[in-house]
Design an enzyme around this catalytic site. Structure first.
Site, PDB file in Angstrom:
ATOM      1  N   ARG A 115      43.578  34.198  44.222  1.00 53.83           N
ATOM      2  CA  ARG A 115      43.590  34.983  45.503  1.00 53.83           C
ATOM      3  C   ARG A 115      42.203  35.420  45.845  1.00 53.83           C
ATOM      4  O   ARG A 115      41.671  35.302  46.967  1.00 53.83           O
ATOM      5  CB  ARG A 115      44.128  36.391  44.953  1.00 53.83           C
ATOM      6  CG  ARG A 115      44.003  37.398  45.847  1.00 53.83           C
ATOM      7  CD  ARG A 115      44.721  37.227  47.268  1.00 53.83           C
ATOM      8  NE  ARG A 115      44.482  38.432  48.191  1.00 53.83           N
ATOM      9  CZ  ARG A 115      43.439  38.467  48.939  1.00 53.83           C
ATOM     10  NH1 ARG A 115      42.735  37.379  48.710  1.00 53.83           N
ATOM     11  NH2 ARG A 115      43.228  39.294  49.948  1.00 53.83           N
ATOM     12  N   TYR A 116      41.044  35.313  44.892  1.00 60.79           N
ATOM     13  CA  TYR A 116      39.712  35.703  45.340  1.00 60.79           C
ATOM     14  C   TYR A 116      38.951  34.679  45.212  1.00 60.79           C
ATOM     15  O   TYR A 116      39.352  33.442  44.463  1.00 60.79           O
ATOM     16  CB  TYR A 116      39.373  36.888  44.295  1.00 60.79           C
ATOM     17  CG  TYR A 116      39.961  38.202  44.460  1.00 60.79           C
ATOM     18  CD1 TYR A 116      39.724  39.234  45.187  1.00 60.79           C
ATOM     19  CD2 TYR A 116      40.927  38.424  43.366  1.00 60.79           C
ATOM     20  CE1 TYR A 116      40.418  40.336  45.283  1.00 60.79           C
ATOM     21  CE2 TYR A 116      41.802  39.463  43.307  1.00 60.79           C
ATOM     22  CZ  TYR A 116      41.317  40.777  44.389  1.00 60.79           C
ATOM     23  OH  TYR A 116      42.011  41.721  44.284  1.00 60.79           O
ATOM     24  N   ARG A 119      37.287  33.564  41.166  1.00 61.60           N
ATOM     25  CA  ARG A 119      38.239  34.120  40.071  1.00 61.60           C
ATOM     26  C   ARG A 119      39.638  33.702  40.024  1.00 61.60           C
ATOM     27  O   ARG A 119      40.069  33.818  41.201  1.00 61.60           O
ATOM     28  CB  ARG A 119      37.824  35.258  39.450  1.00 61.60           C
ATOM     29  CG  ARG A 119      38.230  36.282  40.510  1.00 61.60           C
ATOM     30  CD  ARG A 119      37.382  37.497  40.224  1.00 61.60           C
ATOM     31  NE  ARG A 119      37.555  38.588  40.941  1.00 61.60           N
ATOM     32  CZ  ARG A 119      37.258  38.995  42.398  1.00 61.60           C
ATOM     33  NH1 ARG A 119      36.505  38.094  42.803  1.00 61.60           N
ATOM     34  NH2 ARG A 119      37.515  40.073  42.977  1.00 61.60           N
ATOM     35  N   CYS A 128      56.248  39.142  26.299  1.00 57.54           N
ATOM     36  CA  CYS A 128      55.279  40.491  25.978  1.00 57.54           C
ATOM     37  C   CYS A 128      55.587  40.864  24.478  1.00 57.54           C
ATOM     38  O   CYS A 128      56.901  40.665  24.180  1.00 57.54           O
ATOM     39  CB  CYS A 128      55.318  41.516  27.007  1.00 57.54           C
ATOM     40  SG  CYS A 128      54.585  41.318  28.625  1.00 57.54           S
ATOM     41  N   CYS A 132      57.005  47.086  29.842  1.00 59.44           N
ATOM     42  CA  CYS A 132      56.739  48.107  30.540  1.00 59.44           C
ATOM     43  C   CYS A 132      57.911  48.287  31.807  1.00 59.44           C
ATOM     44  O   CYS A 132      58.205  47.118  32.549  1.00 59.44           O
ATOM     45  CB  CYS A 132      55.494  48.096  31.012  1.00 59.44           C
ATOM     46  SG  CYS A 132      54.162  47.648  29.966  1.00 59.44           S
ATOM     47  N   CYS A 135      56.962  47.136  35.131  1.00 52.74           N
ATOM     48  CA  CYS A 135      56.213  45.800  35.391  1.00 52.74           C
ATOM     49  C   CYS A 135      56.118  45.144  36.657  1.00 52.74           C
ATOM     50  O   CYS A 135      57.187  45.028  37.577  1.00 52.74           O
ATOM     51  CB  CYS A 135      56.933  44.848  34.264  1.00 52.74           C
ATOM     52  SG  CYS A 135      56.094  43.249  34.365  1.00 52.74           S
ATOM     53  N   ARG A 137      55.343  42.294  37.198  1.00 50.21           N
ATOM     54  CA  ARG A 137      55.785  41.000  37.272  1.00 50.21           C
ATOM     55  C   ARG A 137      57.144  40.726  36.804  1.00 50.21           C
ATOM     56  O   ARG A 137      57.666  39.834  36.045  1.00 50.21           O
ATOM     57  CB  ARG A 137      54.756  40.151  36.504  1.00 50.21           C
ATOM     58  CG  ARG A 137      53.550  39.513  37.406  1.00 50.21           C
ATOM     59  CD  ARG A 137      52.628  38.478  36.933  1.00 50.21           C
ATOM     60  NE  ARG A 137      51.420  38.928  37.484  1.00 50.21           N
ATOM     61  CZ  ARG A 137      50.307  39.369  36.795  1.00 50.21           C
ATOM     62  NH1 ARG A 137      50.384  39.555  35.558  1.00 50.21           N
ATOM     63  NH2 ARG A 137      49.296  39.509  37.550  1.00 50.21           N
ATOM     64  N   ASP A 296      53.026  49.868  41.873  1.00 54.03           N
ATOM     65  CA  ASP A 296      53.405  48.754  42.739  1.00 54.03           C
ATOM     66  C   ASP A 296      54.700  48.920  43.388  1.00 54.03           C
ATOM     67  O   ASP A 296      55.487  49.611  42.723  1.00 54.03           O
ATOM     68  CB  ASP A 296      53.279  47.298  42.110  1.00 54.03           C
ATOM     69  CG  ASP A 296      51.686  46.786  42.031  1.00 54.03           C
ATOM     70  OD1 ASP A 296      51.065  47.116  42.811  1.00 54.03           O
ATOM     71  OD2 ASP A 296      51.487  45.936  41.174  1.00 54.03           O
ATOM     72  N   ASP A 333      46.837  48.004  44.838  1.00 56.25           N
ATOM     73  CA  ASP A 333      46.955  46.358  45.076  1.00 56.25           C
ATOM     74  C   ASP A 333      47.748  46.245  46.165  1.00 56.25           C
ATOM     75  O   ASP A 333      48.999  46.421  46.296  1.00 56.25           O
ATOM     76  CB  ASP A 333      47.561  45.815  43.831  1.00 56.25           C
ATOM     77  CG  ASP A 333      46.970  44.361  43.323  1.00 56.25           C
ATOM     78  OD1 ASP A 333      46.445  43.893  44.348  1.00 56.25           O
ATOM     79  OD2 ASP A 333      47.081  43.922  42.336  1.00 56.25           O
ATOM     80  N   LYS A 340      43.240  43.851  45.422  1.00 60.39           N
ATOM     81  CA  LYS A 340      42.890  45.235  45.009  1.00 60.39           C
ATOM     82  C   LYS A 340      42.038  45.962  45.960  1.00 60.39           C
ATOM     83  O   LYS A 340      40.875  45.422  46.212  1.00 60.39           O
ATOM     84  CB  LYS A 340      42.427  45.274  43.659  1.00 60.39           C
ATOM     85  CG  LYS A 340      43.137  44.851  42.228  1.00 60.39           C
ATOM     86  CD  LYS A 340      42.540  44.608  41.141  1.00 60.39           C
ATOM     87  CE  LYS A 340      43.385  43.767  40.239  1.00 60.39           C
ATOM     88  NZ  LYS A 340      43.503  42.668  40.452  1.00 60.39           N
TER      89      LYS A 340
HETATM   90  C1  LIG Z   1      43.233  41.510  39.481  1.00 60.28           C
HETATM   91  C2  LIG Z   1      43.115  40.173  39.820  1.00 60.28           C
HETATM   92  C3  LIG Z   1      41.926  39.435  39.603  1.00 60.28           C
HETATM   93  C4  LIG Z   1      40.769  40.064  38.933  1.00 60.28           C
HETATM   94  O1  LIG Z   1      40.290  41.076  39.824  1.00 60.28           O
HETATM   95  P1  LIG Z   1      39.068  41.939  39.442  1.00 60.28           P
HETATM   96  O2  LIG Z   1      38.925  42.842  40.478  1.00 60.28           O
HETATM   97  O3  LIG Z   1      37.831  40.928  39.342  1.00 60.28           O
HETATM   98  O4  LIG Z   1      39.183  42.658  38.026  1.00 60.28           O
HETATM   99  C5  LIG Z   1      41.982  38.161  39.875  1.00 60.28           C
HETATM  100  N1  LIG Z   1      43.005  37.463  40.525  1.00 60.28           N
HETATM  101  C6  LIG Z   1      44.237  38.171  40.903  1.00 60.28           C
HETATM  102  C7  LIG Z   1      45.289  37.470  41.600  1.00 60.28           C
HETATM  103  C8  LIG Z   1      44.185  39.420  40.554  1.00 60.28           C
HETATM  104  O5  LIG Z   1      45.380  40.008  40.755  1.00 60.28           O
END
Ligand SMILES: *Cc1c(COP(=O)(O)O)cnc(C)c1O
Length: 437
Positions: A115-116, A119, A128, A132, A135, A137, A296, A333, A340
């Site tokens: 997404r980002y 990372r 799990c 929860c 959840c 997911r 969520d 989110d 986020k």
């Molecule tokens: C939460 C999340 C991350 C990590 O986000 P940070 O703000 O760096 O902790 C990375 N990818 C996805 C898809 C996420 O939902």
């Protein structure tokens, strides 16, 4: 060893040998999941019986350890509400979605969410230690016949290896600390072998649901892969037991920086005082509160949702009132895959060319005088800025601020604004580009 640790398991497990109770394998294979199982431990309400008996409900499985933290007579017990379904869970709500974070759309290979820019989220299992009720997911988690296989892991690692902008890999699921240790070790060593992977993170609720799993042997394995970070998921101070604290201490002693992600849940932790007690206990156990999530829009979680104002009120009660280390970032989110987004009370009250007016947590307001002259940082001559140019494609608002871009337009913007006169949008784009140069 904590002197308060009983030498006998709590009722109704008092006849189980202490060694078995402390064995995570015993905890996993003796989980509670039916009305009959829970009847031995708590006085079930009609609503809980309806939740547990509903066909096709999201998986229920609770370790005896976590079940022993429930209040047998109080249906409002914050531990109980997180793991026992009620009739409310079965009621759909208007805004709910199956995949509210659009994770599936962001997955280049199954179980890998990119997404980002720098990372990725790697879902390594659907299993799990306990489940929860809220959840995020639940669409994929809990199904023991559909977890991620060796070949899925291979494809995930292959994507990471050929995507050099990925410098941070977050293992989640499901819960990565429930998979066989040698499988986890193998995944970690293959990720560590990728030169551009700078940090590895694990998101796990095992230290909450089954702290017995945090054995010295597991911790020894994990510490080989530094820099390795771990985020846990405590929602209520009641979950920080001597057993959980001992597990956290083993992790922290191994040099693993610990963070906590809580979910804001109606009737569980939607109180500034409960939340303050939680963050204080976390910090005492060397866990840094990281995120507080707005719940969520996921099926089954409707009755846990609060207005965003509740979260803001909690943040108002934390910031300034307690250590900065104890204050998480409150995030929504964003539905549709926006990621986020932090939300916070406003501290910047007003501004002029010369001054900004800020207020503190006590309501004290003051003016900060800005410098009359500022030798402006110049991206055109800054080496670090030049090296960043042309990267990614997700520069966002920061590109508007440093002049690389003049506008970010919603889809269909041009068509909508093609009203009376015929506009040549190509020309407008060129003009914007010229102005940005
Ligand atoms: C939460 C999340 C991350 C990590 O986000 P940070 O703000 O760096 O902790 C990375 N990818 C996805 C898809 C996420 O939902």
């Amino acid at each position: 060893m904590n002197s308060a640790t009983p030498q006998k398991p709590p009722s109704p497990w008092q006849d189980i040998p202490w060694e078995k109770w402390n064995d995570w394998r015993w905890q996993l294979s003796n989980r509670l999941n039916t009305v009959e199982d829970f009847r031995d431990v708590i006085n079930l309400t009609e609503s809980e019986i309806a939740g547990l008996s509903a066909p096709d409900h999201f998986r229920v499985d609770v370790t005896p350890y976590f079940a022993s933290l429930m209040d047998a007579d109080d249906p409002d017990c914050p531990v109980r509400k997180q793991i026992i379904p009620t009739a409310a869970e079965l009621t759909p709500f208007q805004a709910e979605m199956a995949d509210s974070l659009s994770e599936d759309a962001h997955s280049p290979v199954p179980g890998l969410v990119h997404r980002y820019p720098d990372r990725v989220l790697m879902l390594v299992t659907t299993q799990c230690a306990s489940y929860c009720r809220y959840c995020t997911r639940s669409r994929i988690v809990g199904d023991s016949s559909a977890t991620f296989s060796r070949s899925a892991h291979d494809a995930q690692i292959d994507y990471i290896a050929r995507t050099p902008q990925v410098r941070d890999v977050l293992l989640s699921g499901g819960d990565p600390l429930t998979i066989p240790q040698r499988v986890l070790e193998d995944l970690l060593s293959r990720l560590r072998a990728i030169p551009h992977v700078e940090i590895i993170r694990i998101g796990s609720r095992v230290p909450v649901f089954m702290p017995q799993r945090v054995t010295p042997d597991l911790v020894e394995m994990l510490r080989q892969f530094h820099p390795l970070w771990l985020n846990v998921h405590f929602n209520h101070p009641k979950e920080i037991t001597p057993d959980a604290a001992a597990g956290l201490a083993r992790l922290a002693d191994a040099g693993i920086p610990l963070g906590n992600q809580s979910v804001l849940l109606a009737g569980v932790n939607d109180c500034p005082h409960i939340m303050r007690e939680l963050v204080h206990k976390l910090v005492m156990n060397r866990v840094r509160p990281y995120y507080l999530y707005q719940c969520d829009l996921v099926h089954g979680a409707g009755h846990f949702r609060t207005p965003v104002a509740v979260g803001l009120e909690i943040m108002e009660a934390l910031r300034g009132h307690t250590s900065g280390y104890a204050v998480p970032t409150y995030v929504i989110d964003a539905p549709g895959g926006g990621g986020k987004i932090p939300v916070a009370p406003n501290y910047l009250i007003s501004q002029s060319a010369d001054r900004v007016v800020v207020r503190n947590y006590e309501g004290y307001m003051s003016a900060y005088t800005q410098p009359p002259e500022y030798a402006r940082h110049d991206p055109a001559t800054c080496d670090a800025c030049r090296r960043r140019r042309g990267e990614a494609g997700q520069e966002g608002v920061s590109a508007l601020l440093d002049g690389r871009q003049l506008a970010i337009q919603p889809e269909g913007f041009h068509e909508t604004h093609q009203r009376l006169t015929k506009v040549d949008w190509g020309e407008v784009e060129e003009e914007l580009a010229r102005a940005a140069e």
